[in-house]
Design a protein around this motif. Structure first.
Motif, PDB file in Angstrom:
ATOM      1  N   TYR A  19       0.760  -1.283  -0.056  1.00  0.00           N
ATOM      2  CA  TYR A  19       0.076   0.182  -0.171  1.00  0.00           C
ATOM      3  C   TYR A  19       1.092   1.311   0.127  1.00  0.00           C
ATOM      4  CZ  TYR A  19      -4.167  -2.879   1.093  1.00  0.00           C
ATOM      5  OH  TYR A  19      -5.203  -3.838   1.173  1.00  0.00           O
ATOM      6  N   ILE A  20       1.907   1.239   0.764  1.00  0.00           N
ATOM      7  CA  ILE A  20       2.677   2.433   1.003  1.00  0.00           C
ATOM      8  C   ILE A  20       3.488   2.514  -0.575  1.00  0.00           C
ATOM      9  CG2 ILE A  20       4.743   3.421   1.732  1.00  0.00           C
ATOM     10  CD1 ILE A  20       3.815   1.919   4.371  1.00  0.00           C
ATOM     11  N   LYS A  21       4.130   1.396  -1.063  1.00  0.00           N
ATOM     12  CA  LYS A  21       4.617   1.690  -2.297  1.00  0.00           C
ATOM     13  C   LYS A  21       3.688   2.065  -3.378  1.00  0.00           C
ATOM     14  CE  LYS A  21       8.130  -1.773  -1.590  1.00  0.00           C
ATOM     15  NZ  LYS A  21       8.472  -3.365  -1.955  1.00  0.00           N
ATOM     16  N   GLU A  22       2.293   1.873  -3.392  1.00  0.00           N
ATOM     17  CA  GLU A  22       1.418   2.329  -4.288  1.00  0.00           C
ATOM     18  C   GLU A  22       1.217   3.862  -4.244  1.00  0.00           C
ATOM     19  OE1 GLU A  22      -1.645  -1.586  -4.558  1.00  0.00           O
ATOM     20  OE2 GLU A  22      -2.413   0.271  -3.442  1.00  0.00           O
ATOM     21  N   CYS A  23       1.571   4.333  -3.295  1.00  0.00           N
ATOM     22  CA  CYS A  23       1.575   5.934  -3.156  1.00  0.00           C
ATOM     23  C   CYS A  23       2.787   6.439  -4.196  1.00  0.00           C
ATOM     24  CB  CYS A  23       2.000   6.324  -1.741  1.00  0.00           C
ATOM     25  SG  CYS A  23       0.745   5.922  -0.387  1.00  0.00           S
ATOM     26  N   GLY A  24       3.609   5.949  -4.534  1.00  0.00           N
ATOM     27  CA  GLY A  24       4.303   6.139  -5.750  1.00  0.00           C
ATOM     28  C   GLY A  24       5.293   7.469  -5.213  1.00  0.00           C
ATOM     29  N   ASN A  25       5.701   7.697  -4.174  1.00  0.00           N
ATOM     30  CA  ASN A  25       6.557   8.570  -3.854  1.00  0.00           C
ATOM     31  C   ASN A  25       7.872   8.130  -3.007  1.00  0.00           C
ATOM     32  OD1 ASN A  25       7.508  10.740  -1.576  1.00  0.00           O
ATOM     33  ND2 ASN A  25       6.533  11.762  -3.349  1.00  0.00           N
ATOM     34  N   ASP A  26       9.000   8.451  -3.450  1.00  0.00           N
ATOM     35  CA  ASP A  26      10.293   8.133  -2.778  1.00  0.00           C
ATOM     36  C   ASP A  26      10.367   8.565  -1.283  1.00  0.00           C
ATOM     37  OD1 ASP A  26      10.733   6.663  -5.033  1.00  0.00           O
ATOM     38  OD2 ASP A  26      12.293   8.157  -5.802  1.00  0.00           O
ATOM     39  N   GLU A  27      10.046   9.851  -1.031  1.00  0.00           N
ATOM     40  CA  GLU A  27      10.185  10.309   0.058  1.00  0.00           C
ATOM     41  C   GLU A  27       9.101   9.642   1.082  1.00  0.00           C
ATOM     42  OE1 GLU A  27      11.998  12.600   2.842  1.00  0.00           O
ATOM     43  OE2 GLU A  27      12.453  12.499   0.849  1.00  0.00           O
ATOM     44  N   VAL A  28       8.013   9.311   0.627  1.00  0.00           N
ATOM     45  CA  VAL A  28       7.179   8.603   1.581  1.00  0.00           C
ATOM     46  C   VAL A  28       7.955   7.124   1.816  1.00  0.00           C
ATOM     47  CG1 VAL A  28       4.910   7.303   1.589  1.00  0.00           C
ATOM     48  CG2 VAL A  28       5.208   9.820   0.805  1.00  0.00           C
ATOM     49  N   LEU A  29       8.418   6.627   0.997  1.00  0.00           N
ATOM     50  CA  LEU A  29       9.006   5.212   0.958  1.00  0.00           C
ATOM     51  C   LEU A  29      10.163   5.458   2.093  1.00  0.00           C
ATOM     52  CD1 LEU A  29       9.301   3.622  -2.338  1.00  0.00           C
ATOM     53  CD2 LEU A  29       8.214   2.744  -0.757  1.00  0.00           C
ATOM     54  N   ASN A  30      11.026   6.393   2.081  1.00  0.00           N
ATOM     55  CA  ASN A  30      12.222   6.546   2.812  1.00  0.00           C
ATOM     56  C   ASN A  30      11.637   6.811   4.266  1.00  0.00           C
ATOM     57  OD1 ASN A  30      14.842   7.292   3.649  1.00  0.00           O
ATOM     58  ND2 ASN A  30      14.262   9.337   3.570  1.00  0.00           N
ATOM     59  N   LEU A  31      10.502   7.791   4.411  1.00  0.00           N
ATOM     60  CA  LEU A  31      10.108   8.158   5.810  1.00  0.00           C
ATOM     61  C   LEU A  31       9.630   6.690   6.441  1.00  0.00           C
ATOM     62  CD1 LEU A  31       8.385  11.377   5.215  1.00  0.00           C
ATOM     63  CD2 LEU A  31      10.409  11.064   6.577  1.00  0.00           C
ATOM     64  N   SER A  32       8.818   5.932   5.726  1.00  0.00           N
ATOM     65  CA  SER A  32       8.116   5.046   6.188  1.00  0.00           C
ATOM     66  C   SER A  32       9.055   3.445   6.433  1.00  0.00           C
ATOM     67  CB  SER A  32       6.999   4.378   5.192  1.00  0.00           C
ATOM     68  OG  SER A  32       7.453   3.887   4.046  1.00  0.00           O
ATOM     69  N   SER A  33      10.147   3.637   5.862  1.00  0.00           N
ATOM     70  CA  SER A  33      11.078   2.745   5.987  1.00  0.00           C
ATOM     71  C   SER A  33      11.831   2.682   7.585  1.00  0.00           C
ATOM     72  CB  SER A  33      12.352   2.692   5.218  1.00  0.00           C
ATOM     73  OG  SER A  33      13.210   3.817   5.418  1.00  0.00           O
ATOM     74  N   HIS A  34      11.598   3.840   8.340  1.00  0.00           N
ATOM     75  CA  HIS A  34      11.785   3.774   9.534  1.00  0.00           C
ATOM     76  C   HIS A  34      10.926   3.642  10.539  1.00  0.00           C
ATOM     77  CE1 HIS A  34      15.941   5.763   8.663  1.00  0.00           C
ATOM     78  NE2 HIS A  34      15.179   6.308   7.434  1.00  0.00           N
ATOM     79  N   LEU A  35       9.808   3.203  10.275  1.00  0.00           N
ATOM     80  CA  LEU A  35       8.679   2.800  11.132  1.00  0.00           C
ATOM     81  C   LEU A  35       8.805   1.212  11.375  1.00  0.00           C
ATOM     82  CD1 LEU A  35       5.543   4.086   9.189  1.00  0.00           C
ATOM     83  CD2 LEU A  35       6.628   5.013  11.417  1.00  0.00           C
TER      84      LEU A  35
END
Length: 303
Positions: free
Chosen positions: A17-33
């Motif tokens: 679901y997060i990858k479907e957002c299609g944004n590298d910054e979101v992916l980077n931030l969420s990787s720290h969750l």
């Protein structure tokens, strides 16, 4: 399918679901969750069993829980979360808030693709959760001993999403959702009371955050109220002067000694057990031993 494998499937759905957002910054931030104990997923699956819809519902509830914690950490100015630097500590408050908004929004979109009753249950819970956050901030603006307001806040802030998990499980299984709402409400309140007890009884390493952080942030929780009621006027004045401030080791010990002396911890545990018993009684005739196991694990946990 075993529970551990089901939890891994839930994490895979979250990643998707997060990858479907299609944004590298979101992916980077969420990787720290990190996902934590995934209590809500374990509860939902214990009621519904494992299916694609139940796994998706769990993933979306976990995303909403993560979003609420992101906002929580900004409000509380928390620097750690589960023994790791918080997102706001690493990337600033703005990024933490916006990542929370992305997780909320994506979760609600995906919920709209599932059974409308699931979406309604979770949406209603998030309204309650947000109200609970406002109540929490309001209560933390002053020293108080209003147990009724505290329990109400616990119900909204913590129990609401647990209620949704239980209700969604019941909906997916075709069970009486009202029974599971009662179970979730009381389980959630007991869970929060135990959380507030652990803030005083466990060390920072065990908690994954500084011990007594609630006290230092200006929150008045049940153990503190029960201790405060037993203090003399001079000791009450000391507590109010220490409240909502950083503490020395000696000051922390002073408070913890009085907690034990006045049985505030044991009385708080007894109070949590009252709500845990209400949860148990709600589902006593549901023939589901897993629900009792969840109650026991929640009461006996150390973090």
């Amino acid at each position: 399918m075993g529970l551990e494998f089901a939890l891994e499937r839930i994490k895979a759905y979250i990643d998707m679901y997060i990858k479907e957002c299609g944004n590298d910054e979101v992916l980077n931030l969420s990787s720290h969750l990190s996902q934590g104990k995934m209590l809500r997923s374990k509860l939902l699956l214990a009621i519904s069993g494992v299916s694609e819809d139940s796994l998706r519902a769990c993933a979306l509830i976990e995303m909403i829980q993560s979003a609420s914690l992101l906002h929580d950490d900004v409000i509380d100015e928390a620097q750690t979360r589960r023994q790791k630097p918080s997102i706001n500590a690493l990337f600033g408050n703005k990024n933490a808030i916006m990542l929370g908004d992305v997780l909320y929004s994506k979760a609600f979109y995906e919920l709209s693709c599932l059974d409308v009753r699931l979406a309604q249950s979770v949406s209603s819970a998030v309204v309650r959760l947000s109200i609970g956050e406002i109540e929490d901030v309001s209560l933390a603006s002053r020293f108080h001993t209003d147990k009724q307001a505290y329990i109400k806040m616990c119900g909204n802030k913590t129990a609401a999403l647990i209620v949704a998990a239980a209700e969604c499980g019941a909906i997916l299984k075709g069970l009486n959702k009202n029974i599971y709402r009662i179970y979730g409400e009381n389980l959630g309140i007991a869970f929060q009371i135990i959380d507030d007890i652990l803030d005083f009884t466990q060390d920072s390493k065990t908690l994954g955050k500084p011990s007594m952080s609630d006290f230092k942030e200006g929150k008045v929780t049940l153990p503190l109220m029960l201790m405060y009621e037993k203090l003399d006027e001079n000791e009450r004045e000391i507590v109010q002067n220490l409240w909502a401030k950083e503490l020395s080791e000696e000051q922390e010990i002073w408070i913890k000694v009085r907690m034990q002396k006045h049985n505030a911890i044991s009385q708080s545990i007894d109070e949590a057990k009252v709500y845990a018993n209400k949860a148990f009684m709600a589902v006593a005739n549901e023939n589901n031993a897993k629900l009792q196991e969840i109650i026991t694990q929640m009461i006996e946990r150390t973090f």
